[in-house]
Design a protein around this motif. Structure first.
Motif, PDB file in Angstrom:
ATOM      1  N   GLY A 227       0.815  -1.203   0.000  1.00 42.12           N
ATOM      2  CA  GLY A 227       0.000   0.000   0.000  1.00 42.12           C
ATOM      3  C   GLY A 227       0.853   1.258   0.000  1.00 42.12           C
ATOM      4  N   ALA A 228       0.247   2.346  -0.449  1.00 43.82           N
ATOM      5  CA  ALA A 228       0.899   3.655  -0.455  1.00 43.82           C
ATOM      6  C   ALA A 228      -0.017   4.627   0.264  1.00 43.82           C
ATOM      7  N   PHE A 229       0.517   5.331   1.236  1.00 44.40           N
ATOM      8  CA  PHE A 229      -0.309   6.167   2.110  1.00 44.40           C
ATOM      9  C   PHE A 229       0.116   7.632   2.055  1.00 44.40           C
ATOM     10  N   GLY A 230       0.456   8.106   0.886  1.00 43.13           N
ATOM     11  CA  GLY A 230       0.737   9.526   0.720  1.00 43.13           C
ATOM     12  C   GLY A 230      -0.565  10.311   0.623  1.00 43.13           C
ATOM     13  N   ALA A 231      -0.856  11.140   1.636  1.00 44.20           N
ATOM     14  CA  ALA A 231      -2.165  11.797   1.726  1.00 44.20           C
ATOM     15  C   ALA A 231      -2.213  13.159   1.067  1.00 44.20           C
ATOM     16  N   VAL A 232      -1.147  13.600   0.443  1.00 42.33           N
ATOM     17  CA  VAL A 232      -1.162  14.918  -0.198  1.00 42.33           C
ATOM     18  C   VAL A 232      -2.270  15.032  -1.247  1.00 42.33           C
ATOM     19  N   PRO A 233      -2.509  14.029  -2.106  1.00 45.25           N
ATOM     20  CA  PRO A 233      -3.622  14.155  -3.061  1.00 45.25           C
ATOM     21  C   PRO A 233      -4.980  14.335  -2.390  1.00 45.25           C
ATOM     22  N   LEU A 234      -5.168  13.719  -1.222  1.00 38.06           N
ATOM     23  CA  LEU A 234      -6.441  13.876  -0.514  1.00 38.06           C
ATOM     24  C   LEU A 234      -6.590  15.301   0.018  1.00 38.06           C
ATOM     25  N   PHE A 235      -5.494  15.841   0.561  1.00 41.86           N
ATOM     26  CA  PHE A 235      -5.562  17.204   1.092  1.00 41.86           C
ATOM     27  C   PHE A 235      -5.798  18.217  -0.019  1.00 41.86           C
ATOM     28  N   THR A 236      -5.103  18.047  -1.136  1.00 40.57           N
ATOM     29  CA  THR A 236      -5.299  18.994  -2.244  1.00 40.57           C
ATOM     30  C   THR A 236      -6.704  18.878  -2.824  1.00 40.57           C
ATOM     31  N   GLY A 237      -7.226  17.663  -2.908  1.00 44.71           N
ATOM     32  CA  GLY A 237      -8.596  17.506  -3.405  1.00 44.71           C
ATOM     33  C   GLY A 237      -9.609  18.152  -2.479  1.00 44.71           C
ATOM     34  N   ASN A 399      -6.209  12.085  -7.101  1.00 44.99           N
ATOM     35  CA  ASN A 399      -5.340  12.733  -8.080  1.00 44.99           C
ATOM     36  C   ASN A 399      -4.707  13.975  -7.473  1.00 44.99           C
ATOM     37  N   LEU A 400      -3.423  14.141  -7.658  1.00 47.97           N
ATOM     38  CA  LEU A 400      -2.716  15.340  -7.213  1.00 47.97           C
ATOM     39  C   LEU A 400      -2.772  16.358  -8.342  1.00 47.97           C
ATOM     40  N   THR A 401      -3.758  17.201  -8.304  1.00 44.12           N
ATOM     41  CA  THR A 401      -3.966  18.177  -9.365  1.00 44.12           C
ATOM     42  C   THR A 401      -4.680  19.394  -8.811  1.00 44.12           C
ATOM     43  N   ALA A 402      -4.459  20.521  -9.474  1.00 44.13           N
ATOM     44  CA  ALA A 402      -5.174  21.753  -9.163  1.00 44.13           C
ATOM     45  C   ALA A 402      -6.179  22.089 -10.245  1.00 44.13           C
ATOM     46  N   LEU A 405     -11.318  20.706 -13.436  1.00 44.57           N
ATOM     47  CA  LEU A 405     -12.049  19.877 -14.383  1.00 44.57           C
ATOM     48  C   LEU A 405     -11.681  18.404 -14.256  1.00 44.57           C
ATOM     49  N   ALA A 406     -10.735  18.077 -13.390  1.00 43.42           N
ATOM     50  CA  ALA A 406     -10.301  16.694 -13.206  1.00 43.42           C
ATOM     51  C   ALA A 406     -11.081  16.050 -12.079  1.00 43.42           C
ATOM     52  N   SER A 407     -10.974  14.719 -12.001  1.00 42.93           N
ATOM     53  CA  SER A 407     -11.626  13.960 -10.945  1.00 42.93           C
ATOM     54  C   SER A 407     -10.713  13.911  -9.729  1.00 42.93           C
TER      55      SER A 407
END
Length: 463
Positions: A227-237, A399-402, A405-407
């Protein structure tokens, strides 16, 4: 006989004790014309008797209900044939007792009803019947004894008011302590489980990692998955969806509040304010359906016509609908705060030659700023904690994105996902939900501290 019937009987006994205690106080004073010789009003003597008739009996009833089933279950287990339970594991013994209880209550057992189970069920039913009658007798006896004690204590010199107020104060302290201890228990439980998670996963990986894939192996025979538990994508979302929601809710809600409180005629306000607050009563799943079935396709089609690649589940759709849902929180609270500003401040501004818009900008809004900031904070908390709209309109992909229009997904959605299904409770996948919850708690606490600092600064500047 049901417990609710016993509670009604206790309430009736308390009412009778109040009447008897009040009459007793008047009688000991020498009649209605001499109640001035009593230390307290007759009603306090009645309340004193009612408390003695109700509170000890209620405490006994609560204690009885807490231990009754455990005691009966222990007695029934002791009556089972030793040879039938000697080789049973604790889990199997628990299933056996469930069958006994089901048979005793007339429900269907999980397996065949053996003579031993039927005998135990009959014994269980007899014990329940005996316990129920014993409960009634003891509780009512304690109530009558309390009433008699209050009767014997009633005299003109008794400080009934002081005793009643002391008991009421104790009850208030008890309930306030329960609220504080419950909050403390929630925080400590989350901190404890989060500590276990960070013993398995390094905090640097959790707070700085950019890959979120919490799938782990559940059994030894499965293919290993760390497993991978990097939570940065969750915080940015979470921040992205909440930011979009605030961009919709704060301007619209604040402007609506200013119009309704300062410009709108009384008839318009009486109609528009209830209609606006109807949005707060709509279930969030309805907003989720609206976002997924109506707004998301519209945004996707419009984006394709303009040449943009829009996901079928986008952060923009979730943020816009969440902002619509939050508008009543900002509008209603801001409207109440603006109306609370004294009219004398407006009149003083008008007397100095200011226009209505200048009065609103330079007098009303600064005076109402602490309440407005509080309403915005409530809206932010509502946006951060929303789940259904994001699940249905923004998706589950981390997804780590700003790009709006992305999911994307949010922290609350992942908490629900991690705690749903069949997995070990002490696995890193499940414990990650507590780490996410603790992070949300700390972020919310930090936002509140910053907001209090800002409010204090503006309040001092205004004063």
């Amino acid at each position: 006989m049901h417990t609710w019937t016993l509670l009604v009987a206790l309430l009736a006994a308390a009412a009778l004790a109040y009447h008897v205690g009040r009459k007793r106080a008047i009688a000991t004073a020498g009649g209605s014309g001499r109640i001035n010789t009593l230390h307290s009003l007759p009603a306090y003597y009645g309340f004193y008797a009612a408390m003695w008739a109700a509170i000890p009996a209620l405490l006994l009833l609560g204690l009885w209900l807490g231990v009754q089933d455990q005691v009966i279950t222990t007695l029934v287990k002791a009556s089972l044939p030793p040879q039938s339970v000697a080789e049973l594991t604790p889990g199997a013994l628990g299933l056996l007792m469930n069958d006994v209880k089901n048979v005793a209550s007339g429900n269907i057992a999980s397996g065949a009803v053996t003579p031993a189970i039927q005998t135990a069920a009959d014994h269980y039913a007899r014990l329940q019947h005996l316990a129920r009658w014993t409960q009634w007798l003891l509780v009512l006896a304690i109530s009558v004894a309390g009433m008699s004690f209050a009767w014997s204590q009633t005299r003109p010199t008794m400080r009934a008011r002081n005793r009643v107020e002391s008991v009421v104060l104790g009850v208030l302290i008890l309930f306030s302590s329960i609220a504080v201890l419950t909050t403390l228990g929630i925080v400590l439980s989350v901190v404890f489980e989060s500590w276990q998670f960070f013993q398995k996963i390094a905090p640097s990986e959790f707070f700085l990692g950019t890959l979120w894939s919490p799938q782990t192996a559940m059994r030894a025979d499965q293919v290993a998955a760390d497993g991978a538990f990097g939570a940065v994508p969750l915080f940015t979302g979470t921040l992205l969806v909440s930011f979009i929601a605030m961009m919709v809710a704060v301007p619209i809600g604040l402007m609506a509040a200013i119009y309704l409180s300062e410009y709108a005629p009384r008839k318009v306000r009486s109609v528009a304010k209830p209609l606006l607050e109807i949005l707060a009563g709509i279930p969030t799943v309805v907003y989720g359906f609206f976002a997924a079935l109506t707004l998301a396709p519209v945004i996707r089609d419009l984006g394709e016509q303009l040449g943009f690649a829009v996901a079928s589940e986008s952060a923009l759709a979730a943020g816009l609908v969440m902002g619509i849902m939050i508008i009543p929180f900002v509008s209603s609270l801001s409207d109440d705060v603006i109306n609370a500003v004294p009219q004398a401040m407006r009149d003083g501004s008008y007397a100095l030659g200011a226009t209505q818009s200048e009065t609103i900008r330079r007098v009303v809004i600064p005076a109402a700023l602490p309440g407005i900031v509080g309403g915005v904070l409530l809206a932010v908390s509502r946006a951060i904690g929303e789940t259904m709209i994001v699940v249905m309109a923004a998706g589950l992909t981390a997804n780590l994105t700003a790009n709006p229009l992305a999911s994307v997904t949010t922290v609350t959605v992942q908490i629900v996902t991690l705690l749903t299904g069949d997995q070990e409770f002490d696995s890193a996948k499940t414990l990650a939900a507590f780490a996410l919850g603790l992070t949300l708690f700390l972020v919310t606490l930090t936002l509140n501290i910053i907001a209090l600092h800002i409010v204090r600064k503006y309040r001092e500047q205004y004063e």
